[in-house]
Every structure is written in structure tokens, then in C-alpha cells.
Design an enzyme around this catalytic site. Structure first.
Site, PDB file in Angstrom:
ATOM      1  N   THR A  85       0.828  -1.205   0.000  1.00  0.00           N
ATOM      2  CA  THR A  85       0.000   0.000   0.000  1.00  0.00           C
ATOM      3  C   THR A  85       0.862   1.255   0.000  1.00  0.00           C
ATOM      4  O   THR A  85       1.980   1.250   0.537  1.00  0.00           O
ATOM      5  CB  THR A  85      -0.908  -0.005   1.248  1.00  0.00           C
ATOM      6  OG1 THR A  85      -1.491   1.283   1.414  1.00  0.00           O
ATOM      7  CG2 THR A  85      -0.145  -0.345   2.526  1.00  0.00           C
ATOM      8  N   ASP A  86       0.294   2.338  -0.534  1.00  0.00           N
ATOM      9  CA  ASP A  86       1.012   3.626  -0.491  1.00  0.00           C
ATOM     10  C   ASP A  86       1.186   4.130   0.942  1.00  0.00           C
ATOM     11  O   ASP A  86       2.023   4.986   1.209  1.00  0.00           O
ATOM     12  CB  ASP A  86       0.299   4.681  -1.367  1.00  0.00           C
ATOM     13  CG  ASP A  86      -1.143   4.960  -0.959  1.00  0.00           C
ATOM     14  OD1 ASP A  86      -1.652   4.312  -0.020  1.00  0.00           O
ATOM     15  OD2 ASP A  86      -1.769   5.840  -1.597  1.00  0.00           O
ATOM     16  N   GLU A  87       0.372   3.569   1.883  1.00  0.00           N
ATOM     17  CA  GLU A  87       0.437   4.077   3.262  1.00  0.00           C
ATOM     18  C   GLU A  87       1.781   3.795   3.927  1.00  0.00           C
ATOM     19  O   GLU A  87       2.099   4.408   4.949  1.00  0.00           O
ATOM     20  CB  GLU A  87      -0.710   3.495   4.098  1.00  0.00           C
ATOM     21  CG  GLU A  87      -2.057   3.901   3.568  1.00  0.00           C
ATOM     22  CD  GLU A  87      -3.199   3.748   4.562  1.00  0.00           C
ATOM     23  OE1 GLU A  87      -2.955   3.532   5.752  1.00  0.00           O
ATOM     24  OE2 GLU A  87      -4.355   3.864   4.123  1.00  0.00           O
ATOM     25  N   TYR A 134      -1.610  -0.284  11.194  1.00  0.00           N
ATOM     26  CA  TYR A 134      -1.845  -0.991   9.924  1.00  0.00           C
ATOM     27  C   TYR A 134      -0.678  -0.784   8.966  1.00  0.00           C
ATOM     28  O   TYR A 134      -0.085  -1.742   8.469  1.00  0.00           O
ATOM     29  CB  TYR A 134      -3.148  -0.500   9.264  1.00  0.00           C
ATOM     30  CG  TYR A 134      -3.223  -0.830   7.786  1.00  0.00           C
ATOM     31  CD1 TYR A 134      -3.376  -2.138   7.350  1.00  0.00           C
ATOM     32  CD2 TYR A 134      -3.112   0.178   6.819  1.00  0.00           C
ATOM     33  CE1 TYR A 134      -3.411  -2.447   5.991  1.00  0.00           C
ATOM     34  CE2 TYR A 134      -3.157  -0.122   5.464  1.00  0.00           C
ATOM     35  CZ  TYR A 134      -3.304  -1.433   5.050  1.00  0.00           C
ATOM     36  OH  TYR A 134      -3.323  -1.737   3.706  1.00  0.00           O
ATOM     37  N   LYS A 181       2.172  -3.393   7.392  1.00  0.00           N
ATOM     38  CA  LYS A 181       2.374  -3.608   5.954  1.00  0.00           C
ATOM     39  C   LYS A 181       3.829  -3.300   5.579  1.00  0.00           C
ATOM     40  O   LYS A 181       4.440  -3.987   4.767  1.00  0.00           O
ATOM     41  CB  LYS A 181       1.427  -2.723   5.127  1.00  0.00           C
ATOM     42  CG  LYS A 181      -0.044  -3.107   5.220  1.00  0.00           C
ATOM     43  CD  LYS A 181      -0.377  -4.465   4.634  1.00  0.00           C
ATOM     44  CE  LYS A 181      -0.255  -4.520   3.136  1.00  0.00           C
ATOM     45  NZ  LYS A 181      -0.671  -5.864   2.609  1.00  0.00           N
TER      46      LYS A 181
HETATM   47  P1  NAD Z   1     -10.073  -6.872   2.771  1.00  0.00           P
HETATM   48  O1  NAD Z   1     -10.010  -6.592   4.230  1.00  0.00           O
HETATM   49  O2  NAD Z   1     -11.314  -6.600   2.010  1.00  0.00           O
HETATM   50  O3  NAD Z   1      -9.726  -8.424   2.525  1.00  0.00           O
HETATM   51  C1  NAD Z   1      -8.715  -9.094   3.235  1.00  0.00           C
HETATM   52  C2  NAD Z   1      -8.940 -10.595   3.022  1.00  0.00           C
HETATM   53  O4  NAD Z   1      -7.880 -11.293   3.707  1.00  0.00           O
HETATM   54  C3  NAD Z   1     -10.256 -11.113   3.609  1.00  0.00           C
HETATM   55  O5  NAD Z   1     -10.890 -11.964   2.684  1.00  0.00           O
HETATM   56  C4  NAD Z   1      -9.821 -11.884   4.843  1.00  0.00           C
HETATM   57  O6  NAD Z   1     -10.694 -12.957   5.187  1.00  0.00           O
HETATM   58  C5  NAD Z   1      -8.445 -12.385   4.428  1.00  0.00           C
HETATM   59  N1  NAD Z   1      -7.576 -12.682   5.573  1.00  0.00           N
HETATM   60  C6  NAD Z   1      -7.369 -11.905   6.662  1.00  0.00           C
HETATM   61  N2  NAD Z   1      -6.511 -12.532   7.500  1.00  0.00           N
HETATM   62  C7  NAD Z   1      -6.160 -13.709   6.905  1.00  0.00           C
HETATM   63  C8  NAD Z   1      -5.280 -14.756   7.272  1.00  0.00           C
HETATM   64  N3  NAD Z   1      -4.605 -14.745   8.428  1.00  0.00           N
HETATM   65  N4  NAD Z   1      -5.135 -15.803   6.413  1.00  0.00           N
HETATM   66  C9  NAD Z   1      -5.837 -15.841   5.251  1.00  0.00           C
HETATM   67  N5  NAD Z   1      -6.683 -14.874   4.861  1.00  0.00           N
HETATM   68  C10 NAD Z   1      -6.838 -13.809   5.685  1.00  0.00           C
HETATM   69  O7  NAD Z   1      -8.837  -6.122   2.158  1.00  0.00           O
HETATM   70  P2  NAD Z   1      -8.663  -5.409   0.729  1.00  0.00           P
HETATM   71  O8  NAD Z   1      -9.109  -4.018   0.828  1.00  0.00           O
HETATM   72  O9  NAD Z   1      -9.185  -6.306  -0.316  1.00  0.00           O
HETATM   73  O10 NAD Z   1      -7.063  -5.376   0.639  1.00  0.00           O
HETATM   74  C11 NAD Z   1      -6.349  -6.500   0.134  1.00  0.00           C
HETATM   75  C12 NAD Z   1      -4.861  -6.217   0.188  1.00  0.00           C
HETATM   76  O11 NAD Z   1      -4.567  -5.056  -0.576  1.00  0.00           O
HETATM   77  C13 NAD Z   1      -4.339  -5.940   1.592  1.00  0.00           C
HETATM   78  O12 NAD Z   1      -3.077  -6.542   1.697  1.00  0.00           O
HETATM   79  C14 NAD Z   1      -4.231  -4.427   1.657  1.00  0.00           C
HETATM   80  O13 NAD Z   1      -3.202  -4.046   2.535  1.00  0.00           O
HETATM   81  C15 NAD Z   1      -3.867  -4.106   0.211  1.00  0.00           C
HETATM   82  N6  NAD Z   1      -4.290  -2.778  -0.269  1.00  0.00           N
HETATM   83  C16 NAD Z   1      -5.587  -2.364  -0.115  1.00  0.00           C
HETATM   84  C17 NAD Z   1      -5.971  -1.127  -0.639  1.00  0.00           C
HETATM   85  C18 NAD Z   1      -7.396  -0.623  -0.522  1.00  0.00           C
HETATM   86  O14 NAD Z   1      -7.669   0.516  -0.867  1.00  0.00           O
HETATM   87  N7  NAD Z   1      -8.352  -1.432  -0.057  1.00  0.00           N
HETATM   88  C19 NAD Z   1      -5.035  -0.320  -1.298  1.00  0.00           C
HETATM   89  C20 NAD Z   1      -3.720  -0.777  -1.408  1.00  0.00           C
HETATM   90  C21 NAD Z   1      -3.369  -2.019  -0.911  1.00  0.00           C
HETATM   91  O1  DAU Z   2      -4.084   4.084   0.639  1.00  0.00           O
HETATM   92  C1  DAU Z   2      -4.364   2.717   0.572  1.00  0.00           C
HETATM   93  C2  DAU Z   2      -5.163   2.300   1.790  1.00  0.00           C
HETATM   94  O2  DAU Z   2      -6.477   2.813   1.606  1.00  0.00           O
HETATM   95  C3  DAU Z   2      -5.189   0.786   2.006  1.00  0.00           C
HETATM   96  O3  DAU Z   2      -3.893   0.338   2.279  1.00  0.00           O
HETATM   97  C4  DAU Z   2      -6.135   0.426   3.161  1.00  0.00           C
HETATM   98  O4  DAU Z   2      -6.235  -0.985   3.280  1.00  0.00           O
HETATM   99  C5  DAU Z   2      -7.488   1.015   2.870  1.00  0.00           C
HETATM  100  O5  DAU Z   2      -8.350   0.759   3.967  1.00  0.00           O
HETATM  101  C6  DAU Z   2      -7.397   2.523   2.624  1.00  0.00           C
HETATM  102  O6  DAU Z   2      -7.035   3.210   3.832  1.00  0.00           O
HETATM  103  P1  DAU Z   2      -7.743   4.606   4.254  1.00  0.00           P
HETATM  104  O7  DAU Z   2      -7.587   4.774   5.721  1.00  0.00           O
HETATM  105  O8  DAU Z   2      -7.325   5.708   3.356  1.00  0.00           O
HETATM  106  O9  DAU Z   2      -9.275   4.223   3.873  1.00  0.00           O
HETATM  107  P2  DAU Z   2     -10.671   4.488   4.599  1.00  0.00           P
HETATM  108  O10 DAU Z   2     -11.728   4.120   3.626  1.00  0.00           O
HETATM  109  O11 DAU Z   2     -10.723   3.900   5.965  1.00  0.00           O
HETATM  110  O12 DAU Z   2     -10.680   6.075   4.766  1.00  0.00           O
HETATM  111  C7  DAU Z   2     -10.533   6.934   3.652  1.00  0.00           C
HETATM  112  C8  DAU Z   2     -10.533   8.357   4.181  1.00  0.00           C
HETATM  113  O13 DAU Z   2     -11.844   8.657   4.675  1.00  0.00           O
HETATM  114  C9  DAU Z   2      -9.592   8.568   5.359  1.00  0.00           C
HETATM  115  O14 DAU Z   2      -9.026   9.876   5.266  1.00  0.00           O
HETATM  116  C10 DAU Z   2     -10.501   8.480   6.579  1.00  0.00           C
HETATM  117  C11 DAU Z   2     -11.823   9.036   6.052  1.00  0.00           C
HETATM  118  N1  DAU Z   2     -13.029   8.469   6.682  1.00  0.00           N
HETATM  119  C12 DAU Z   2     -13.186   7.127   6.699  1.00  0.00           C
HETATM  120  C13 DAU Z   2     -14.312   6.559   7.267  1.00  0.00           C
HETATM  121  C14 DAU Z   2     -14.462   5.052   7.312  1.00  0.00           C
HETATM  122  C15 DAU Z   2     -14.017   9.316   7.186  1.00  0.00           C
HETATM  123  O15 DAU Z   2     -13.892  10.560   7.134  1.00  0.00           O
HETATM  124  N2  DAU Z   2     -15.115   8.740   7.748  1.00  0.00           N
HETATM  125  C16 DAU Z   2     -15.316   7.404   7.829  1.00  0.00           C
HETATM  126  O16 DAU Z   2     -16.351   6.958   8.391  1.00  0.00           O
END
Ligand code: NAD
Ligand code: DAU
Length: 368
Positions: free
Chosen positions: A140-142, A165, A169
Site C-alpha cells: 500500500t502507499d500508506e 496498519y 504492511k
Molecule cells: P479486505 O479486508 O477486504 O480483505 C482481506 C482478506 O484477507 C479477507 O478476505 C480476509 O478474510 C483475508 N484474511 C485476513 N486474515 C487472513 C489470514 N490470516 N489468512 C488468510 N486470509 C486472511 O482487504 P482489501 O481491501 O481487499 O485489501 C487486500 C490487500 O490489498 C491488503 O493486503 C491491503 O493491505 C492491500 N491494499 C488495499 C488497498 C485498498 O484501498 N483497499 C489499497 C492498497 C493495498
Molecule cells: O491508501 C491505501 C489504503 O487505503 C489501504 O492500504 C487500506 O487498506 C485502505 O483501507 C485505505 O485506507 P484509508 O484509511 O485511506 O481508507 P478508509 O476508507 O478507511 O478512509 C478513507 C478516508 O476517509 C480517510 O481519510 C478516513 C476518512 N473516513 C473514513 C471513514 C471510514 C471518514 O472521514 N469517515 C469514515 O467513516
């Protein structure tokens, strides 16, 4: 036929990726390993569950003997690790499971892949590996921390994670990097910006806000709502990972992003306006909300997230110029389609919001 292990394939991005791969690579077998935590949902995969090239296995990436047996059984050629605890707010409440899954789980996978793929040693004592194998860590970019008003994250930006988190990562990324360096392990790391699209668990900003507007519930905006995220459609993330998996130079990190920065408040305003417009023109199964009652008054500013990163922005020059990848969705098109998907999939939303979701919502938002 290549056999690909996709971990976390029942989550948001993983389930989109499993479908993408089955569609793009008809001669690949995809094994989806997922623990089915609160975020994992086999309902995301019903349309492909009978595909003969697909198999689901339930299990924990951090369970060493189970993972070793799995690698022995399937002889994977490619591993794509999505499995993670992924929600920043939950990591603030309970960091430990983030270290366990995101760091320890990654290390277990690295060891299993290294053991399975190693064929011998070279003249300098480094392991050699079976031809064509690769481990891809979905990051992730985070991990880069937060930006001020200007600048973008490149692959050489220092790792400075700010939340439990993102630090878990980053820990995983550093292990993958170390295996690449110490063992010449065939790997890539991708670092993507915020994803949006179908099947995202409604703890995250976009599906949470859509769901709350439909229910005429308050829209909880953290702090001033001027935090900036760089949004990419999940299908573009999938194509970016596929590109790196097949064309990425071994040992390299690739950022994935679509140059699409938006303040949170802009996203919420757009969702209010678009849901209102759609509900006033169309009928959606399971929605009887009166569109005329949807207004900006639903927005409330609540206590800010602790340590909230102000701005993220991805510089995607490396993947676009070196590997020829580019996103296919504009945000304008993608967000409208995404809102439509959630409105048309109320049964899915209701199902994922049963179970522990209401309790989670109360716990997280009642104190804000
Ligand atoms: P998500 O939370 O929707 O899905 C995570 C999945 O992992 C779930 O299906 C969960 O059951 C499974 N899981 C959790 N713990 C496990 C374990 N111990 N063994 C096997 N499976 C397990 O997450 P997402 O948003 O789909 O993100 C997927 C990946 O992409 C993550 O690694 C996250 O860090 C990365 N990522 C997410 C975003 C985003 O915006 N959502 C952006 C950049 C990177
Ligand atoms: O940048 C990539 C990341 O993006 C991934 O690595 C993470 O897995 C993914 O969860 C996401 O992280 P963020 O913290 O950016 O996503 P989230 O949807 O939780 O929040 C997006 C923005 O919105 C953040 O600035 C917090 C704000 N927010 C979020 C929620 C849930 C609110 O203002 N209110 C809310 O209720």
C-alpha cells in the site's frame, strides 16, 4: 498450466483479482486461500465458484504447517499475497492481529515459497529457483507515510508508516525485500493507492457513505474532511498487479495509482448528490428511501482519526513507462458505476452488514 495461489481472495480486492485472472488467463488454475475473517466473503465469488480452474481453501496464512502442506500439495508457480487485516481504524483499536497476519503471515508464505521453489545453490552460495516462479506482495502507499500539500510518493520515497496498519504492511514489505536481497528470492512488491469498486466491505469510506445515505443515517466525516486520498478503480489495480506479475523485473517495487486525488468531503458530496439523483429517477430492489429527504444535512463532522495521514498521492511513472500499464477507468465513470453497483446489490450489502457489523459500527462511531 500455471497454478497461482491468491491469498485473501475472498476480500474486496482479492475477489476482484480472482475473477480478473480467471478471465484473463484461461489456462491458469487459481487457488484462493482465505481465512474468511469478518472481511472475507464467499458471496463475492458465487459467479465463478463452479469454474473448473478455481478452487477455494479455507486457512490462515500464518499457520506454518498448514501452509507448508498447501505448497507441497499444489506446487504453485505464482503467489499473490492479498491476505491482510486492512482497516486503519481497527488497527488503532487492536494492533496485535495486524502484526500476526500482516507480518508473521507474510514470513510464513515467504519461507514456504522459498522452500518449494529452491532448486540448489549458485557458486556464491545463493539459492537458485525453478524457472518462471514469482512471489508478489500486495502492499500500500500508506507505507510511505503522509504528504504535505505538494509532492508524490515514488518507489524511492522513504518508508515512514504512521498507523499500526501501515507499519505492519511496511514490516511485511521489508521482509519481502530482505528475502529478495539475502536469498535472491524472485519477488515484486506493488504499492497501490486507495481502491474503490464492487465488493468493498462497508467499513471503508465509499461503501459506508453510500450505505448510510440510503438508510438516511449520518455521514461521519473525520475532522475537517480535507484529507486527500488518490483513488483507483479496483479493476485497474487488478490489471496493474497482473502486469507486474508477468512483466515486472524481479526484485523491484512498483507503485500503482491513477493520478486521481480527491478530498474526502468531495467524495461524500458526490455520493450524496449521485445517490439522490439515482433514487429520484430509478427503482432499486430493496430500497424504499424517499430521494427528496436526502440532503447535505446528513453530513456530520466527528472526532478525527488518531494520527490521521493528511494526503497520499502516487507517482506511477515507473509502472506506466517501464511496463506500459495505464488505468482504464476515469474516476467520474468509475464512481458512478460503483454507486450503481451498491444500489443494485442491496442483498449483498445486507448480508455483509449482518453479523458483527452493527456492533462494530456502534463501537467505532458512538464515541466519536
Ligand atoms: P479486505 O479486508 O477486504 O480483505 C482481506 C482478506 O484477507 C479477507 O478476505 C480476509 O478474510 C483475508 N484474511 C485476513 N486474515 C487472513 C489470514 N490470516 N489468512 C488468510 N486470509 C486472511 O482487504 P482489501 O481491501 O481487499 O485489501 C487486500 C490487500 O490489498 C491488503 O493486503 C491491503 O493491505 C492491500 N491494499 C488495499 C488497498 C485498498 O484501498 N483497499 C489499497 C492498497 C493495498
Ligand atoms: O491508501 C491505501 C489504503 O487505503 C489501504 O492500504 C487500506 O487498506 C485502505 O483501507 C485505505 O485506507 P484509508 O484509511 O485511506 O481508507 P478508509 O476508507 O478507511 O478512509 C478513507 C478516508 O476517509 C480517510 O481519510 C478516513 C476518512 N473516513 C473514513 C471513514 C471510514 C471518514 O472521514 N469517515 C469514515 O467513516
Amino acid at each position: 498450466m500455471k497454478t497461482v495461489l491468491v491469498t485473501g481472495g475472498a476480500g474486496f480486492i482479492g475477489s476482484n483479482f480472482v475473477k480478473y485472472m480467471l478471465d484473463q488467463h484461461k489456462d491458469y488454475k487459481i487457488v484462493n486461500l482465505d481465512l474468511l475473517t469478518y472481511a472475507g466473503n464467499l458471496e463475492n465469488l458465487t459467479d465463478i465458484e463452479d469454474n473448473p480452474n478455481y478452487e477455494f481453501v479455507k486457512g490462515d496464512i500464518a499457520d506454518r504447517s498448514f501452509i507448508n502442506d498447501l505448497f507441497e500439495k499444489y506446487h504453485f508457480d505464482l503467489v499473490v499475497n492479498f491476505a491482510a487485516e486492512s482497516h486503519v481504524d481497527r488497527s488503532i483499536e487492536n494492533p496485535e492481529i495486524f502484526v500476526q497476519t500482516n507480518v508473521m503471515g507474510t514470513q510464513v508464505l515467504l519461507d514456504a515459497a522459498k522452500n518449494l521453489w529452491q532448486t540448489g545453490k549458485d557458486e556464491n552460495g545463493y539459492p537458485t529457483y525453478r524457472e518462471g516462479v514469482k512471489y508478489l506482495q500486495v502492499s500500500t502507499d500508506e507505507v510511505y507515510g503522509a504528504l504535505g500539500k505538494t509532492g508524490m510518493f515514488t518507489e524511492t520515497t522513504p518508508i515512514q508508516p504512521n498507523s499500526p496498519y501501515s507499519s505492519s504492511k511496511a514490516g511485511a514489505d521489508l521482509l519481502v525485500r530482505a528475502y529478495g536481497n539475502t536469498f535472491k528470492f524472485p519477488m515484486n512488491i506493488t504499492r497501490c493507492s486507495n481502491n474503490y469498486g464492487p465488493y468493498q466491505f462497508p467499513e471503508k469510506l465509499i461503501p459506508l457513505m453510500i450505505s448510510n445515505v440510503v438508510e438516511l443515517k449520518n455521514l461521519p466525516i473525520y475532522g475537517d474532511g480535507m484529507q486527500i486520498r488518490d483513488w483507483l478503480h479496483v479493476k485497474d489495480h487488478c490489471s496493474g498487479i497482473d502486469t507486474v506479475l508477468h512483466k515486472g523485473r524481479l526484485g523491484e517495487v512498483y507503485n500503482i495509482g491513477g493520478n486521481n486525488e480527491k478530498a474526502n468531503i468531495e467524495i461524500v458530496d458526490l455520493i450524496i448528490a449521485n445517490v439522490k439523483e439515482k433514487l429520484s429517477k430509478n427503482q432499486y430492489n430493496g430500497i424504499d428511501t424517499d430521494a427528496s429527504t436526502i440532503s447535505d444535512d446528513l453530513k456530520i463532522h466527528v472526532e478525527d482519526r488518531l494520527g490521521h495521514d493528511r494526503r497520499y498521492a502516487i507517482d506511477n511513472t515507473k509502472i506506466t513507462t517501464e511496463l506500459g500499464w495505464s488505468p482504464s477507468y476515469t474516476f467520474e465513470q468509475g464512481i458512478v458505476e460503483t454507486i450503481d453497483w451498491y444500489l443494485n446489490n442491496q442483498d449483498w450489502l445486507k448480508q455483509v452488514k449482518s453479523g458483527g457489523y452493527q456492533e462494530y459500527y456502534e463501537k467505532m462511531y458512538s464515541k466519536k
